[in-house]
Design an enzyme around this catalytic site. Structure first.
Site, PDB file in Angstrom:
ATOM      1  N   THR A 266      49.284 -14.747  -5.756  1.00  0.00           N
ATOM      2  CA  THR A 266      49.231 -13.214  -5.356  1.00  0.00           C
ATOM      3  C   THR A 266      48.091 -12.715  -4.571  1.00  0.00           C
ATOM      4  O   THR A 266      47.926 -11.798  -4.307  1.00  0.00           O
ATOM      5  CB  THR A 266      49.225 -12.520  -6.624  1.00  0.00           C
ATOM      6  N   GLU A 267      47.079 -13.659  -4.071  1.00  0.00           N
ATOM      7  CA  GLU A 267      46.146 -13.522  -3.356  1.00  0.00           C
ATOM      8  C   GLU A 267      46.371 -12.622  -2.014  1.00  0.00           C
ATOM      9  O   GLU A 267      45.543 -11.723  -1.749  1.00  0.00           O
ATOM     10  CB  GLU A 267      45.302 -14.526  -3.002  1.00  0.00           C
TER      11      GLU A 267
END
Length: 255
Positions: free
Chosen positions: A130-131
Site C-alpha cells: 500500500t505504500e
C-alpha cells in the site's frame, strides 16, 4: 524478549512467534520490531528449535504495516536498513520459517510475510503493498520478482490494491490456504513435514533455493554443490539409505 512478540518454544522443535499488539493491528512499532529481533535471534541460537512460524494475535490483522504515527512524529524520510528484522536482509537464519497470515498483511505486513520461506494464509486474509497510497516506497518488494510474475507484481505496486488469500495462492505468493480456525494447525502440519527431513538436508535445500534466485545457472549449480557437501558427508547421509533398506524410520542426528 518483550510481550509485543510472544515466543512459544514447542517440544516438537517448532517455535511459534506471535505479533502481540492486536489493538494496533500488530503494526511494526518499535516494541514489535525489538521483539522480533530478539525472537529471531532466540530461534536461531536454540539447537532444539528447527522451524519457526510467524503469526499475529487476533483475527483482524497479521500485521497492518509500519507505524504511521511514528513516521509522522519522527518525520521519517528514508528508513534505516536496520529498522526492520528481515530474514535474508538484516538478519541471518539457517533454519526454515513459515508465515501464518491471519487477517490483513499490508505494506510492512506483506514485507515480513514475504521474508519467510513459506506462507500459509487464512481464507479471510488479505495482502496489499500500500505504500503508493501513503506517499512511501517499497524497495523491500524487489525480491518478489522471484515469487510472482512481473506484470502482477507491477500492478500490485502501482495500485496498492489488496488481493484476497485465494488470489495470493493463485499467483504463487501463498503455499497453502486454511480456514481461519485451522490456520495455525495447518502451519504446524507443514512445519512437521519439514521436520521429517534430515536437518542438514533441509538446510542445504533452503540454501539451494536461495542461491538459485541470486545467481545464474552455472554459478548457482557450483555454489549449491559446495553448500551440499556438509550434508553429503554427514552421518545422516548414511542413515537415510540404511533406514530405507531396513524399512524403518530414520534416526536423524543432524551431524
Amino acid at each position: 524478549m518483550n510481550d509485543a512478540v510472544l515466543f512459544d518454544a514447542r517440544p516438537d522443535g517448532i517455535a511459534v512467534l506471535t505479533l502481540n499488539r492486536p489493538e494496533r493491528r500488530n503494526c511494526l512499532a518499535q516494541d514489535v520490531r525489538d521483539g522480533l529481533y530478539a525472537a529471531w535471534d532466540r530461534f536461531e541460537r536454540d539447537p532444539r528449535l528447527h522451524v519457526a512460524i510467524l503469526t499475529g494475535a487476533g483475527e483482524q490483522a497479521f500485521c497492518a504495516g509500519g507505524d504511521l504515527a511514528e513516521m509522522v512524529e519522527t518525520e521519517m524520510a528514508v528508513p534505516p536498513r536496520s529498522m526492520f528484522p528481515l530474514p535474508y536482509d538484516t538478519i541471518e537464519l539457517s533454519k526454515p520459517t513459515i508465515a501464518a497470515v491471519n487477517g490483513v498483511a499490508f505494506a510492512g505486513g506483506w514485507m515480513i510475510a514475504q521474508a519467510c520461506d513459506l506462507c500459509v494464509a487464512s481464507t479471510s486474509a488479505r495482502f496489499a503493498i500500500t505504500e503508493v497510497r501513503v506517499g512511501r516506497s517499497s524497495p523491500w518488494a524487489a525480491p518478489l520478482i522471484h515469487m510472482i510474475p512481473q506484470r502482477i507484481m507491477m500492478e500490485l505496486l502501482l495500485t496498492g490494491r489488496p488481493i484476497t488469500a485465494q488470489r495470493a495462492y493463485e499467483i504463487g505468493l501463498v503455499n497453502r490456504l486454511a480456514e481461519p480456525a485451522e490456520l495455525l494447525d495447518t502451519a504446524i502440519a507443514l512445519a512437521r513435514e519439514i521436520l521429517e527431513g534430515a536437518p542438514l538436508s533441509v538446510r542445504a535445500a533452503r540454501e539451494t533455493v536461495m542461491l538459485a534466485t541470486e545467481m545464474g545457472r552455472g554459478a548457482a549449480l557450483q555454489a549449491a554443490r559446495t553448500a551440499s557437501e556438509v550434508c553429503y558427508r554427514s552421518e545422516d547421509a548414511q542413515e537415510g539409505p540404511r533406514a530405507f533398506a531396513e524399512k524403518r524410520p530414520p534416526r536423524w542426528r543432524g551431524h
